[in-house]
Enzyme design. Structure first.
Site, PDB file in Angstrom:
ATOM      1  N   ASP A 179      34.692  43.030  39.345  1.00 19.52           N
ATOM      2  CA  ASP A 179      34.876  44.274  38.617  1.00 19.52           C
ATOM      3  C   ASP A 179      35.599  43.812  37.365  1.00 19.52           C
ATOM      4  OD1 ASP A 179      36.182  46.568  37.497  1.00 19.52           O
ATOM      5  OD2 ASP A 179      35.665  47.634  39.326  1.00 19.52           O
ATOM      6  N   HIS A 180      34.881  43.754  36.236  1.00 16.03           N
ATOM      7  CA  HIS A 180      35.475  43.018  35.119  1.00 16.03           C
ATOM      8  C   HIS A 180      36.749  43.689  34.581  1.00 16.03           C
ATOM      9  CE1 HIS A 180      32.703  45.649  32.911  1.00 16.03           C
ATOM     10  NE2 HIS A 180      33.614  45.602  31.968  1.00 16.03           N
ATOM     11  N   HIS A 242      35.650  51.017  38.355  1.00 12.28           N
ATOM     12  CA  HIS A 242      36.740  50.663  37.430  1.00 12.28           C
ATOM     13  C   HIS A 242      37.932  51.612  37.509  1.00 12.28           C
ATOM     14  CE1 HIS A 242      33.623  48.112  36.019  1.00 12.28           C
ATOM     15  NE2 HIS A 242      32.998  49.021  35.316  1.00 12.28           N
TER      16      HIS A 242
END
Ligand code: NAD
Length: 488
Positions: A179-180, A242
């Site tokens: 999950d950047h 996110h």
């Protein structure tokens, strides 16, 4: 670091070009790659090794943050790379891959540590994992790891099915779900900010915090991703992953020790305490929006329904705001607000912690502002604390002042999210990857909202492009006597 093989599925794709190759190169320049590494790119097209190396080089010249790329030893770096043609469905292609992997392991005297990065559409994840297992690629004397990136399923059921299939080939500890947002420095910093600072630590609870606001607003529209986005909406694209990850990082209790297992344990406890929404409550606690035309950064832009690839009758949410409650003794009665949207006034990902102000009555004529801790995650990296202070130029009136820290000056030298995350995966550090339990609990929380949206049981508020979203999202806070900060 141990020697290894890095196998990249989807090596001719956009993500590889823009993010993964530059990240590997930056790690190389920083001497953070293993001393011995074999990198094998896969794609459907036939390419020679040298054609592929040229592609890698071009992507670095175009996208690497390093200015040294001219000077550094590009030749040595490119020599790590080989290419193999692979169609995900053709078993014989996995055999050719296995031969190449073994040949390079021999040539370079590598340990049999194998990392598989799936930079391909998620519908291929299962097939690839199964073929890794069946072909023998997954039988190694060293470790094996799998890196995948969202979307992890389309809803709770499909996420569970996907996980079940992946788990036939890889153990949970071998799966690194990117999950950047968890790779962003200020998100990684949340744990230090709240636990390494006794001042903040003692305030990080319901006694002192009035509410928490998490915003991720974008100025861009749906761009070229309509095919995906119109099926997903902001709820799947941003909230399920996110936004809830940032919420977990903000609300988690102090881990016993700072390590991957303990941090993930605490994050999971946040999700387990998140009050589930019944369908009829969605109406009160969730605001759904979709942008209409307007002006963003001085440019006229069209409505979502006019975007290429979007159905003119689409009810897809391009904005979601929500009020959440964490039923944990630390957070009783503290609302957490999240909102995310496209085509909004500004690009900003931030967390605002609003502190309670029990002293306000003592300064009757002053109408004090609350103390705020503002953590800006993107595009700026800032921490600021809003305090109250007497203004000597204004008869000693109490006015807010800001104490600011900015990471921006040093950010050129700071590794990008993909660099940090790939480096962590090389080292077997899963702290900033999403655990299956987090993913599953997030889908569980989101599921009733998906149902309500799909059946159109709540209004779809149209909001003007270039605004802060529908007015209804302000009402979510007003209901509890709050407003979005900073002042809008
Ligand atoms: P892309 O379409 O540019 O590339 C897809 C890759 O998959 C190509 O290398 C292609 O050769 C390969 N491929 C397609 N069909 C194949 C098949 N049958 N057999 C073998 N290989 C096949 O996609 P992308 O933008 O690079 O995205 C890859 C994945 O990463 C997607 O799941 C996407 O959702 C995700 N992602 C992308 C970005 C981004 O910025 N591009 C960001 C986050 C997540």
């Amino acid at each position: 670091m141990e020697s290894m093989t890095f196998v990249l599925f989807g090596a001719t794709g956009d993500l590889a070009k823009r993010k993964i190759f530059p990240a590997l190169y930056n790690l190389y320049v920083d001497q953070k790659l293993p001393q011995s590494i074999s990198i094998i790119g896969l794609g459907r097209r036939d390419l020679s090794h040298s054609d592929f190396q040229e592609k890698v080089k071009d992507s670095i010249l175009d996208f690497s943050r390093r200015l040294e790329h001219e000077a550094a030893n590009m030749g040595e770096f490119l020599d790590y790379f080989r290419y193999s043609t692979l169609d995900v469905n053709r078993e014989e292609d996995y055999q050719s891959l296995l031969e190449l992997v073994r040949q390079r392991e021999k040539e370079l005297h590598l340990e049999e540590n194998r990392m598989f990065y799936l930079s391909v559409a998620p519908e291929f994840f299962e097939t690839i994992a199964l073929n890794i297992k069946n072909s023998g690629l997954g039988q190694t004397n060293g470790w094996k790891r799998l890196i995948i990136e969202k979307p992890f399923g389309h809803d709770l059921q499909s996420a569970r099915e996907l996980n079940e299939k992946l788990s036939r080939a890889f153990e949970e500890e071998e799966i690194y779900r990117i999950d950047h947002y968890l790779g962003k420095p200020m998100v990684q910093n949340l744990e230090a900010l709240s636990f390494a600072n006794p001042i903040l630590q003692s305030l990080w609870n319901k006694e002192h915090i009035a509410n928490v606001q998490i915003t991720a607003s974008e100025t861009v529209g749906v761009e070229k991703r309509a095919g995906y986005y119109d099926q997903a909406g902001a709820i799947r694209d941003m909230v399920q992953n996110h936004m809830l990850q940032i919420l977990m990082m903000t609300a988690m209790a102090k881990p016993k020790t700072i390590n991957a297992a303990e941090i993930r344990h605490e994050k999971r406890k946040v999700m387990e305490s998140l009050r589930p929404l019944k369908e009829k409550e969605v109406k009160n606690d969730i605001v759904r929006g979709q942008y209409i035309s307007g002006e963003v950064n001085g440019q006229k832009v069209q409505s979502y329904l006019e975007e290429p690839g979007v159905s003119p009758f689409s009810n897809t949410d391009t904005f979601v705001a929500a009020r959440l409650w964490i039923d944990h003794p630390s957070w009783t009665e503290v609302p957490f607000y999240i909102r995310t949207g496209k085509r909004m006034k500004e690009k900003s990902t931030r967390i605002v912690i609003e502190f309670k102000n029990k002293e306000n009555q003592k300064y009757k004529n002053n109408q004090m502002n609350p103390n705020l801790l503002i953590i800006e995650i993107n595009p700026n990296e800032n921490i600021s604390l809003q305090l109250n202070s007497k203004n000597p130029l204004n008869n000693g009136k109490i006015t807010p002042i800001r104490i600011d820290f900015s990471n921006n000056q040093i950010s050129l030298g700071v590794p990008e999210a993909y660099e940090r995350l790939i480096y962590d995966a090389f080292n077997g550090d899963s702290t900033f990857f999403a655990h299956w339990k987090e993913v599953e609990l997030s889908w569980e929380w989101v599921q009733p909202i998906l149902h309500v949206f799909e059946n159109n049981l709540v209004p779809l508020h149209k909001y003007q492009s270039g605004s802060y979203g529908p007015a209804a999202s302000d009402s979510l806070l007003l209901d509890n006597g709050f407003k979005w900060w900073p002042d809008e």
